[in-house]
Design a protein around this motif. Structure first.
Motif, PDB file in Angstrom:
ATOM      1  N   GLY A  58      38.719  46.769  38.697  1.00 52.26           N
ATOM      2  CA  GLY A  58      37.551  46.822  39.581  1.00 52.26           C
ATOM      3  C   GLY A  58      37.520  45.694  40.595  1.00 52.26           C
ATOM      4  N   GLY A  59      38.009  44.502  40.199  1.00 53.04           N
ATOM      5  CA  GLY A  59      37.913  43.351  41.077  1.00 53.04           C
ATOM      6  C   GLY A  59      39.179  43.093  41.871  1.00 53.04           C
ATOM      7  N   PHE A  60      40.333  43.110  41.183  1.00 59.68           N
ATOM      8  CA  PHE A  60      41.582  42.765  41.881  1.00 59.68           C
ATOM      9  C   PHE A  60      42.089  43.938  42.724  1.00 59.68           C
ATOM     10  N   VAL A  61      42.118  45.151  42.136  1.00 61.47           N
ATOM     11  CA  VAL A  61      42.619  46.311  42.881  1.00 61.47           C
ATOM     12  C   VAL A  61      41.494  46.958  43.691  1.00 61.47           C
ATOM     13  N   GLY A  62      40.245  46.715  43.275  1.00 63.71           N
ATOM     14  CA  GLY A  62      39.122  47.276  44.019  1.00 63.71           C
ATOM     15  C   GLY A  62      38.819  48.717  43.676  1.00 63.71           C
ATOM     16  N   GLN A  63      39.259  49.177  42.508  1.00 60.33           N
ATOM     17  CA  GLN A  63      38.939  50.542  42.074  1.00 60.33           C
ATOM     18  C   GLN A  63      37.898  50.446  40.951  1.00 60.33           C
ATOM     19  N   VAL A  64      36.660  50.838  41.265  1.00 64.58           N
ATOM     20  CA  VAL A  64      35.552  50.675  40.329  1.00 64.58           C
ATOM     21  C   VAL A  64      35.543  51.831  39.330  1.00 64.58           C
ATOM     22  N   SER A  65      35.820  51.507  38.065  1.00 64.72           N
ATOM     23  CA  SER A  65      35.871  52.541  37.031  1.00 64.72           C
ATOM     24  C   SER A  65      34.540  52.627  36.298  1.00 64.72           C
ATOM     25  N   PHE A  66      34.012  53.833  36.191  1.00 67.55           N
ATOM     26  CA  PHE A  66      32.827  54.098  35.376  1.00 67.55           C
ATOM     27  C   PHE A  66      33.241  54.816  34.091  1.00 67.55           C
ATOM     28  N   GLY A  67      34.519  54.662  33.704  1.00 66.22           N
ATOM     29  CA  GLY A  67      34.999  55.427  32.555  1.00 66.22           C
ATOM     30  C   GLY A  67      35.752  54.606  31.524  1.00 66.22           C
ATOM     31  N   HIS A  68      35.592  53.262  31.546  1.00 63.36           N
ATOM     32  CA  HIS A  68      36.366  52.454  30.605  1.00 63.36           C
ATOM     33  C   HIS A  68      35.969  52.681  29.147  1.00 63.36           C
ATOM     34  N   ALA A  69      34.804  53.284  28.912  1.00 62.11           N
ATOM     35  CA  ALA A  69      34.408  53.568  27.530  1.00 62.11           C
ATOM     36  C   ALA A  69      35.426  54.482  26.858  1.00 62.11           C
ATOM     37  N   MET A 238      30.602  54.806  20.912  1.00 56.28           N
ATOM     38  CA  MET A 238      31.847  54.166  21.370  1.00 56.28           C
ATOM     39  C   MET A 238      32.285  54.698  22.731  1.00 56.28           C
ATOM     40  N   PHE A 239      32.127  56.010  22.947  1.00 52.60           N
ATOM     41  CA  PHE A 239      32.555  56.626  24.205  1.00 52.60           C
ATOM     42  C   PHE A 239      31.398  56.734  25.209  1.00 52.60           C
ATOM     43  N   GLY A 240      30.231  56.167  24.865  1.00 53.22           N
ATOM     44  CA  GLY A 240      29.014  56.410  25.650  1.00 53.22           C
ATOM     45  C   GLY A 240      29.104  55.882  27.078  1.00 53.22           C
ATOM     46  N   PHE A 241      28.408  56.545  27.974  1.00 54.65           N
ATOM     47  CA  PHE A 241      28.365  56.143  29.380  1.00 54.65           C
ATOM     48  C   PHE A 241      27.802  54.726  29.503  1.00 54.65           C
ATOM     49  N   ASP A 242      26.828  54.393  28.628  1.00 55.03           N
ATOM     50  CA  ASP A 242      26.227  53.054  28.691  1.00 55.03           C
ATOM     51  C   ASP A 242      27.264  51.953  28.488  1.00 55.03           C
ATOM     52  N   ARG A 243      28.303  52.262  27.693  1.00 54.07           N
ATOM     53  CA  ARG A 243      29.334  51.268  27.453  1.00 54.07           C
ATOM     54  C   ARG A 243      30.174  51.061  28.718  1.00 54.07           C
ATOM     55  N   SER A 244      30.504  52.178  29.394  1.00 53.76           N
ATOM     56  CA  SER A 244      31.234  52.062  30.669  1.00 53.76           C
ATOM     57  C   SER A 244      30.424  51.249  31.665  1.00 53.76           C
ATOM     58  N   ILE A 245      29.116  51.576  31.735  1.00 56.16           N
ATOM     59  CA  ILE A 245      28.238  50.844  32.654  1.00 56.16           C
ATOM     60  C   ILE A 245      28.232  49.364  32.304  1.00 56.16           C
ATOM     61  N   GLY A 246      28.276  49.072  30.996  1.00 59.00           N
ATOM     62  CA  GLY A 246      28.260  47.685  30.533  1.00 59.00           C
ATOM     63  C   GLY A 246      29.375  46.864  31.171  1.00 59.00           C
ATOM     64  N   PHE A 247      30.591  47.427  31.164  1.00 59.73           N
ATOM     65  CA  PHE A 247      31.720  46.689  31.761  1.00 59.73           C
ATOM     66  C   PHE A 247      31.463  46.430  33.247  1.00 59.73           C
ATOM     67  N   VAL A 248      30.937  47.447  33.940  1.00 63.03           N
ATOM     68  CA  VAL A 248      30.650  47.290  35.372  1.00 63.03           C
ATOM     69  C   VAL A 248      29.618  46.186  35.573  1.00 63.03           C
ATOM     70  N   LEU A 249      28.516  46.264  34.816  1.00 63.38           N
ATOM     71  CA  LEU A 249      27.412  45.319  35.000  1.00 63.38           C
ATOM     72  C   LEU A 249      27.855  43.889  34.711  1.00 63.38           C
ATOM     73  N   MET A 250      28.569  43.702  33.587  1.00 60.92           N
ATOM     74  CA  MET A 250      28.997  42.350  33.220  1.00 60.92           C
ATOM     75  C   MET A 250      29.793  41.722  34.353  1.00 60.92           C
ATOM     76  N   THR A 251      30.746  42.497  34.887  1.00 60.84           N
ATOM     77  CA  THR A 251      31.642  41.948  35.893  1.00 60.84           C
ATOM     78  C   THR A 251      30.918  41.703  37.206  1.00 60.84           C
ATOM     79  N   VAL A 252      30.083  42.668  37.606  1.00 58.03           N
ATOM     80  CA  VAL A 252      29.388  42.512  38.881  1.00 58.03           C
ATOM     81  C   VAL A 252      28.380  41.369  38.800  1.00 58.03           C
ATOM     82  N   ILE A 253      27.687  41.250  37.680  1.00 55.28           N
ATOM     83  CA  ILE A 253      26.730  40.159  37.527  1.00 55.28           C
ATOM     84  C   ILE A 253      27.453  38.815  37.599  1.00 55.28           C
ATOM     85  N   GLY A 254      28.594  38.722  36.943  1.00 57.65           N
ATOM     86  CA  GLY A 254      29.315  37.448  36.904  1.00 57.65           C
ATOM     87  C   GLY A 254      30.018  37.124  38.211  1.00 57.65           C
ATOM     88  N   GLY A 255      30.545  38.141  38.880  1.00 62.40           N
ATOM     89  CA  GLY A 255      31.278  37.887  40.121  1.00 62.40           C
ATOM     90  C   GLY A 255      32.548  38.702  40.146  1.00 62.40           C
TER      91      GLY A 255
END
Lengths: 327, 245, 291
Positions: A58-69, A238-255
């Motif tokens: 999401g950060g280095f290549v710039g491809q935002v994944s909503f499916g890492h769960a 484990m496969f929930g959408f909320d988990r995928s969103i979690g990875f996005v949120l953590m990274t975007v919040i942090g930088g």
């Protein structure tokens, strides 16, 4: 050929990093962490690892994944199945197996990597949700909606602190090296302009496959550790959408795109989540939404950007001429 | 043997024949100019040769080996690289990093660490003192030099230049023209250049190919080509061709 | 055979709803090049709006259409003016807009949760269970009404885009915003209106869904993805394409029941989304979407 200190790693940074890892490693004994804090820190290690790996894509290549769960869940269930089939096997082998399968799954997503920007993101939502439904349906593998229980003793659960720390240290070091190396340079070029990158010889397809595979494998391993830690897992979670969103949120919040932003973001995410779920569960999602809006509009580099902004005047103050007359 | 060759190279977009059965050959150590009115298919021709577009028909050969159909990034490694009329630096990387990315893909034709080679190329194009600037801080001429440096860092055998001289002031145009000549003479790279600035293309090119409506209508030394009736017609309209003859 | 007709009829009825959901998403993307991830949230908001108007004021959901459309229109314009407009330049189509609107969606979900709790709701009217006999199968009056509205909406949209001054400006901006600025079109105003219209259509789709399905604050994620399938499959800016694509999606989903366990039929839409993006990125009617 003699071993040389790699040029891209400043010795001071390496020392600080090593000191941090050692401090965290001895913290449970020195500080006498309560079981509650011990838990929280272990979970934070796993989330930091996941966020760092998400950031490669999401950060280095710039491809935002909503499916890492999908990779997180797959890693968790493969590890669980391996441990159930062979309880005498060392757990790390099961986690690695989970990571490998998750990495292969990510490679299988190769066709979606032709897509750029929003199209890639939307496709990952599709892959992630389809994976959730299929794996929830596949009861022989995941136990369906009643889930799986793992043969994990409390001793292992306690020791997972150090395994989690190890994983996090490894992934953090890898992030730093990727960012500083020529690999990172090429990823940033792809992020800036795929066509121009191809015109100077960078194969976007190859590097995206590579990074997505590595990122998926790491998230898979952290899913395996997660499964061991909770000793009960359920596919819809484990496969929930909320988990995928979690990875996005953590990274975007942090930088997003920075090396240590995801670390910061994951820690804040885990703490905030714990606090919100305990005190204000009804504000849980909205607060993240507001944070996201605020960051995108005002501080694209998230907390890292905010810290940089705050540290500038501080540094100026620290660097002021010693003989400056006081007002 | 010619270094780069196209045989009946064609590209159709629906009914439009943007490039129509073009044959051309580039010899080692040569600068080949490609001219033609707007919409003649020059840039499409470049995209076909550089692998940015697959041809509809015909083929491109590098030293007798077929290279058409291969993607751009692979052709770069084999020594065919292009620049763009509208320069596209990576805005998030420094000037040096921009060129280093390219230097990683020299395909074994260059020795030494990529970063050092990138520095050398930047010296060569005259950006040696701007290595740590971001591309946005350069002038247009500076960004054109950066585009050249990026292409040169891949240690190309064939360099495809799309309107490098266009859009800069006359003094800059002179130095860029000198730079292109130096690329051929000192770095031994064969060059195909599209150019609108006639004095530049006529003084630099060893040979010139003229395209109109996707077809090659003339080929020869600059002096021969300007006298060619079809060329005059393509540029100035029918009446002038008659007046000249 | 009877089963086949049953399924075919329900596919057609479903297609109307899918098309209505997709128009707004396609319009906003076509003009602003922004994927409105808040689309699902607005659909959910439209559903609750209809539910409140019906439950507390006793307004029939079909009579509340103008009000719901108007309120969603306002919401959309506000979203554009307050948020989307301020995106850093050049990033409008990139991850930034996606994440921003995703944040809006989370906020909308949370607001709905605070106001209405997480319980499932539905709009029940006196005619909710009434049905007509069409082609030998029973067809719910309500679903038939939804289909009629789904057919009228694109006709009105088309009229607006082709024959009004604003509509022509919207189409011009979609073609080339820069030249529009040069000839004096207020592009920002057109963007605001377009975002409003697109959002209004999402609100309408939400209201219509609420008369058929039950919903909660999480409602809308599946609808967003289905809208996306329809937009990508149908090609941008083609009302006919959108209709056909909606029909394709509905037919595949409905008939999947013959070969798949019912639990997995909802995965069909997601799989189709990925396949369409990867293999037919130009849609059935052209328009490339690959970056």
């Amino acid at each position: 050929m003699s071993l040389r200190w790699p040029e891209i790693v400043p010795p001071r940074a390496a020392l600080a990093f090593a000191a941090g890892v050692v401090a965290l490693a001895v913290a449970p004994w020195v500080l006498g962490l309560s079981p509650y804090s011990h838990n929280l820190v272990t979970l934070a290690f796993l989330m930091v690892s996941g966020a760092l790996a998400w950031n490669w894509m999401g950060g280095f290549v710039g491809q935002v994944s909503f499916g890492h769960a999908a990779m997180f869940g797959l890693g968790g269930f493969v590890a669980a199945r391996v441990l159930l089939a062979a309880p005498e096997l060392p757990a790390p082998l099961a986690w690695i197996a989970g990571g490998l399968v998750a990495g292969l799954f990510a490679l299988g997503a190769h066709p979606t990597l032709r897509l750029r920007g929003p199209y890639f993101s939307i496709a990952t939502i599709g892959v992630g949700e389809a994976a959730r439904l299929v794996f929830t349906y596949w009861e022989d593998f995941t136990g369906g909606s009643s889930g799986l229980s793992l043969p994990i003793d409390s001793d292992m659960k306690y020791r997972l602190y150090w395994w989690g720390l190890g994983l996090m240290a490894l992934v953090a070091a890898a992030s730093f090296l990727i960012r500083r190396s020529t690999l990172g340079l090429q990823l940033l070029a792809i992020k800036a302009d795929v066509d121009a990158a191809a015109d100077v010889g960078v194969s976007a397809t190859f590097y995206q496959d590579l990074v997505f595979c590595l990122s998926g494998a790491v998230v898979g391993v952290s899913g395996g550790l997660w499964a061991s830690y909770f000793s009960f897992i359920e596919p819809n979670d484990m496969f929930g959408f909320d988990r995928s969103i979690g990875f996005v949120l953590m990274t975007v919040i942090g930088g997003v795109g920075t090396v240590f932003g995801p670390v910061l973001g994951a820690i804040v995410f885990v703490l905030l989540r714990q606090f919100l779920l305990a005190s204000y569960p009804q504000l849980y999602l909205g607060l993240y939404g507001l944070l996201l809006i605020f960051i995108i509009l005002f501080e694209p580099l998230g907390l890292t950007g905010l810290l940089l902004r705050l540290s500038r005047p501080l540094r100026r103050w620290a660097d002021r001429p010693a003989a400056a007359p006081s007002p | 043997m010619s270094l780069l060759e196209t045989r009946a190279l064609s590209k159709h977009f629906g009914g439009l024949r943007a490039v129509d059965a073009v044959d051309l050959a580039l010899h080692p150590g040569e600068i080949l100019g490609v001219i033609g009115p707007n919409g003649a298919g020059k840039t499409t021709l470049f995209s076909l040769m550089a692998g940015s577009l697959p041809p509809s028909d015909g083929e491109v050969l590098l030293e007798g080996q077929r290279i058409s159909g291969q993607p751009a990034h692979r052709l770069v490694r084999r020594g065919v690289v292009r620049t763009h009329q509208i320069v596209r630096p990576f805005p998030n990387l420094s000037v040096l990093e921009n060129v280093t990315v390219a230097a990683l893909h020299a395909g074994g034709r260059a020795e030494g660490p990529p970063r050092e080679r990138a520095r050398e190329v930047l010296e060569f194009v005259g950006l040696g003192d701007r290595t740590h600037a971001v591309p946005g801080a350069l002038t247009l001429a500076g960004r054109k030099r950066l585009e050249l440096a990026r292409a040169l860092a891949t240690a190309p055998r064939v360099l495809l230049l799309d309107e490098v001289v266009a859009g800069v002031n006359p003094a800059e145009a002179m130095t860029l023209a000198a730079l292109i000549r130096a690329i051929r003479d000192r770095r031994h790279v064969a060059v195909i250049m599209i150019e609108h600035v006639m004095p530049a293309v006529m003084s630099l090119s060893d040979r010139v190919v003229v395209l109109d409506h996707g077809k090659k209508i003339a080929e020869g030394t600059p002096a021969e080509v300007v006298k060619h009736p079809q060329v005059i017609e393509a540029y100035l309209g029918k009446g002038h061709a008659g007046a000249q003859a | 055979m009877e089963r086949f007709v049953d399924l075919a009829v329900s596919a057609i009825l479903l297609a109307g709803l899918y098309a209505t959901m997709a128009y707004g998403l396609g319009l906003i993307y076509g003009v602003l090049r922004v994927v409105n991830l808040a689309h699902g949230g607005v659909i959910m908001a439209g559903a609750y709006l209809g539910w409140v108007l019906h439950g507390s004021l006793g307004i029939d959901p079909y009579l509340s259409i103008p009000l719901v459309v108007l309120l969603s229109f306002g919401l959309g314009m506000a979203m554009y003016r307050v948020l989307v407009r301020h995106l850093p330049r050049g990033a409008a189509g990139g991850p930034a807009s996606l994440l921003l609107l995703f944040g809006v969606w989370l906020v909308l979900r949370n607001v709905a949760y605070l106001l209405f709790t997480g319980n499932d709701q539905a709009i029940r009217t006196s005619y909710s269970t009434r049905s007509l006999l069409v082609l030998g199968t029973h067809v719910s009056v309500n679903r038939l009404a939804v289909l009629v509205i789904a057919l009228v909406t694109p006709a009105l949209l088309q009229l607006l885009l082709r024959h009004s001054h604003v509509g022509r400006a919207i189409r011009a901006v979609a073609q080339n915003a820069d030249s529009c600025t040069l000839v004096g079109v207020d592009v920002e105003r057109i963007y605001t209106l377009t975002f409003g219209i697109g959002t209004a259509l999402a609100g309408l789709a939400g209201l219509l869904s609420a008369t058929i399905f039950s919903f909660n604050p999480g409602f809308g994620s599946g609808e967003l993805l289905k809208s996306f399938v329809v937009v990508v499959l149908g090609g941008l800016g083609s009302v006919l394409g959108t209709g056909v694509a909606a029909l394709v999606l509905a037919v595949v989903e409905v008939f999947a029941i013959l070969v798949l366990p019912s639990y997995l039929t909802s995965a069909v839409g997601f799989v189709m989304l990925v396949l369409v993006l990867v293999f037919r990125p130009g849609g059935l009617f052209g328009h490339r979407v690959l970056g």
